[in-house]
Motif scaffolding. Structure first.
Motif, PDB file in Angstrom:
ATOM      1  N   ARG A 148       1.224   3.904  -2.919  1.00 28.52           N
ATOM      2  CA  ARG A 148       0.865   5.508  -2.542  1.00 28.52           C
ATOM      3  C   ARG A 148       1.927   6.526  -3.337  1.00 28.52           C
ATOM      4  O   ARG A 148       1.550   6.664  -3.877  1.00 28.52           O
ATOM      5  N   ASP A 149       2.820   5.784  -3.228  1.00 26.18           N
ATOM      6  CA  ASP A 149       4.014   6.790  -3.561  1.00 26.18           C
ATOM      7  C   ASP A 149       3.739   6.797  -5.169  1.00 26.18           C
ATOM      8  O   ASP A 149       4.792   7.576  -5.985  1.00 26.18           O
TER       9      ASP A 149
ATOM     10  N   TYR B 193       0.619  -1.057  -0.152  1.00 25.36           N
ATOM     11  CA  TYR B 193      -0.016  -0.205  -0.106  1.00 25.36           C
ATOM     12  C   TYR B 193       0.666   1.426   0.222  1.00 25.36           C
ATOM     13  O   TYR B 193       0.243   2.326  -0.381  1.00 25.36           O
ATOM     14  N   ARG B 194       1.982   1.238   0.417  1.00 28.10           N
ATOM     15  CA  ARG B 194       2.769   2.133   0.468  1.00 28.10           C
ATOM     16  C   ARG B 194       3.195   2.567  -0.786  1.00 28.10           C
ATOM     17  O   ARG B 194       3.725   3.813  -1.475  1.00 28.10           O
TER      18      ARG B 194
ATOM     19  N   ARG C 247       1.293   6.406  -7.313  1.00 23.53           N
ATOM     20  CA  ARG C 247       0.089   7.637  -7.258  1.00 23.53           C
ATOM     21  C   ARG C 247       0.930   9.052  -7.131  1.00 23.53           C
ATOM     22  O   ARG C 247       0.377   9.804  -8.258  1.00 23.53           O
ATOM     23  N   ARG C 248       1.368   8.988  -6.168  1.00 24.25           N
ATOM     24  CA  ARG C 248       1.752  10.907  -6.040  1.00 24.25           C
ATOM     25  C   ARG C 248       2.935  10.504  -7.084  1.00 24.25           C
ATOM     26  O   ARG C 248       2.504  12.240  -7.523  1.00 24.25           O
TER      27      ARG C 248
END
Length: 582
Positions: free
Chosen positions: A98-99, A94-95, A101-102
């Motif tokens: 997140r990275d 998930y991290r 997508r950012r």
């Protein structure tokens, strides 16, 4: 070969993104080792229990009860450490998502505007949402199967070798057959999964386009044709998706069949050794369990092959965006301390594609405080000229300077702060009216916001709304009329108090009376400042200091309204074509 290299490259790039979370991976690996070790120890305990009850009337109940307690503790430990492993692998997945997508969203702000203009927006949205999610799902499955699988294979192999190396050798020799089957199917299906993800992007783009323009669809009674077009995409996705999923689904039953043959071979050989007296019944039971455990990782990996293939294909699409060329960096860190608004254009040439020149040998000298109007037929280069001024696109050759400084030598951020821009297409985001008006000037006071709204003749309708300036408007101002949205955009530009104002058909969506008032407000605000006005309604530019008449990327006439009418040239024809009836 090329697809295989691309696939391998995508996996390596994803693994690099995981590197910052190596600590969590180590914890997950340790948890997997403990969990699998306990799982593999339970068959030993089960075999011992069987050996303690094998003889009629000679059951060692004390030993059996003790073994059952150990088995219970082992099962509890397996459950606990499997949960811990899943927890840490989810953190990593998930991290990483997140990275990613950012990074993709940030990339949209660094690529040239031409990249955004030439790529379907729905496809870009699909990459930042659907494709990144698919990468996350693939990572989760990969880690769960990878850690437990490797430890299970190594552990069961060690245990089997200690019990009977001959039977263990049969298992080791036959099991790789399932790997060859899985690898063959994986190679065969990769292209299909890649096509499936691309079609998902196409459908997202088509749906986004039609939802955003639903009024036009209904106005032209295009519903049936729109649905037919959608069905083409949908049917193709069905066909490609079905083939991809079907081919991917073949892997699991194929490897299970091979592994079932392995299990049968172990059973037959173990029975022969048991009859010969070299293997106890408990050991045979233990060996069969280990043979099943040894082949289990291969079954599980092929069971999630579809998700892994989808994740790899999606990763390729995500990295296509991340590896796109960035906007050309600023040549220097020079900034204009105070923009006066003198604009000079010298021999500028520009084309969106090399085969079709648009602006050729364009020159213009604009003094600070001038009011410049730009007119001409559709496609003559009016909006392109604005794009070059703002450095949304860079010139092919020639020079544009502001206050004597080449805009290529000024940072883009500083350059664009010189401008206030209002386009024909209004853009508002989901938030309050106050937040939308402060978009270009976050530090503006409430009084300054209201003053700008009054100047744009937006204050009256804002005040009539349910919560005034705190009224929340939907995405793209869906609960406002087109004219109201345009007035808010005009107020937003006024609030920035720019040195140069660019109006690209800015008043095209408001009524004539309000337009006259807004023009007066613009005149007051731009007193002593430079303004460029792109207009089709020639009645709105009569008072301009200079009117530039463009055709085929060149200025063919320039002068005041009266001078151009007196010439009887192209502008005269344009003007009279609009007022012929009058």
């Amino acid at each position: 070969m090329k697809n295989s290299a691309k696939k391998s490259s995508s996996v390596k790039k994803v693994l690099k993104k995981i590197k910052p979370y190596s600590f969590y991976l180590i914890l997950a690996l340790v948890s997997a080792i403990i969990s699998v070790s306990l799982t593999l120890y339970i068959p030993v305990l089960t075999g011992n229990a069987i050996d303690n009850i094998i003889d009629k009337g000679n059951v060692d109940f004390a030993s059996v009860i003790q073994i059952l307690v150990y088995i219970g503790v082992g099962i509890g430990g397996v459950a606990l450490f499997q949960w811990i492993m899943t927890y840490f692998t989810n953190i990593v997945s998930y991290r990483t998502v997140r990275d990613l997508r950012r990074e993709v969203f940030e990339k949209f702000n660094t690529v040239p505007l031409s990249y955004i203009d030439t790529t379907p927006h729905g496809d870009l949205i699909s990459r930042v949402i659907n494709d990144v999610d698919a990468v996350g799902d693939g990572l989760t499955q990969m880690f769960l199967q990878l850690f437990s699988g490797i430890v299970t294979i190594v552990g069961t192999l060690v245990f089997m070798l200690t019990i009977n190396w001959k039977i263990a050798l049969v298992v080791v020799v036959l099991t790789p057959l399932s790997l060859f089957v899985a690898a063959f199917i994986g190679k065969m299906t990769h292209n299909r999964f890649t096509r499936q993800q691309a079609l998902n992007g196409d459908i997202s783009s088509y749906v986004e386009e039609h939802i955003g323009n639903q009024r036009i669809v209904k106005a032209f009674s295009y519903e049936d044709r729109a649905f037919e077009e959608f069905e083409k995409y949908n049917d193709e996705l069905l066909e490609v998706g079905f083939k991809a999923q079907f081919a991917g689904a073949l892997a699991n039953p194929s490897t299970r069949f091979v592994n079932a043959l392995v299990y049968a071979a172990v059973g037959i050989m173990g029975a022969l050794f048991a009859v010969a007296g070299t293997l106890s019944v408990g050991q045979l039971s233990c060996f069969l369990t280990y043979a099943n455990q040894y082949t289990k990782p291969f079954n599980e990996v092929t069971g999630v092959l579809t998700q892994l293939q989808t994740g790899i294909a999606a990763a390729g699409r995500v990295f296509e965006v991340l590896e796109a060329d960035n906007e050309i960096p600023d040549n220097s860190t020079k900034e204009l301390e105070h923009c006066k608004g003198n604009v000079r254009i010298e021999n500028v040439n520009f084309s969106y594609t090399k085969e079709k020149p648009l602006i050729t040998n364009f020159s213009l000298d604009v003094k600070s405080g001038s009011h410049i109007a730009i007119v001409g037929p559709t496609g003559c280069g009016k909006t392109t000229f604005i794009n070059l001024l703002m450095r949304f696109y860079d010139t092919d050759s020639g020079k544009i300077s502001i206050d004597g400084v080449d805009i290529m030598d000024i940072t883009r951020d500083n350059l664009r702060k010189c401008y206030g821009m209002v386009l024909q297409d209004s853009w508002l985001f989901n938030g309050t009216i106050m937040e939308n008006l402060r978009y270009g000037n976050e530090n503006a006071t409430e009084e300054e916001v209201i003053t700008a709204a009054k100047a744009a003749y937006a204050h009256s309708f804002i005040r009539r709304m349910s919560d005034g300036y705190n009224t929340v408007i939907s995405e793209d101002g869906g609960n406002l009329s087109q004219g109201q949205k345009q007035l808010l955009c005009i107020a937003r530009a006024m609030l920035t108090n720019p040195s140069i104002l660019i109006l690209d058909e800015a008043t095209s969506s408001i009524d004539t009376l309000t337009e006259i008032r807004v023009q007066k407000a613009f005149a007051k605000m731009m007193k002593g400042k430079t303004s460029f006005v792109v207009a089709h309604r020639l009645s709105t530019i009569k008072e301009s200091d200079v009117i530039l008449v463009m055709k085929d990327g060149n200025i063919i006439e320039q002068g005041t309204h009266e001078e151009l009418l007196a010439k009887g040239g192209f502008y005269n024809k344009l003007y009279n074509s609009q007022f012929a009836k009058q």
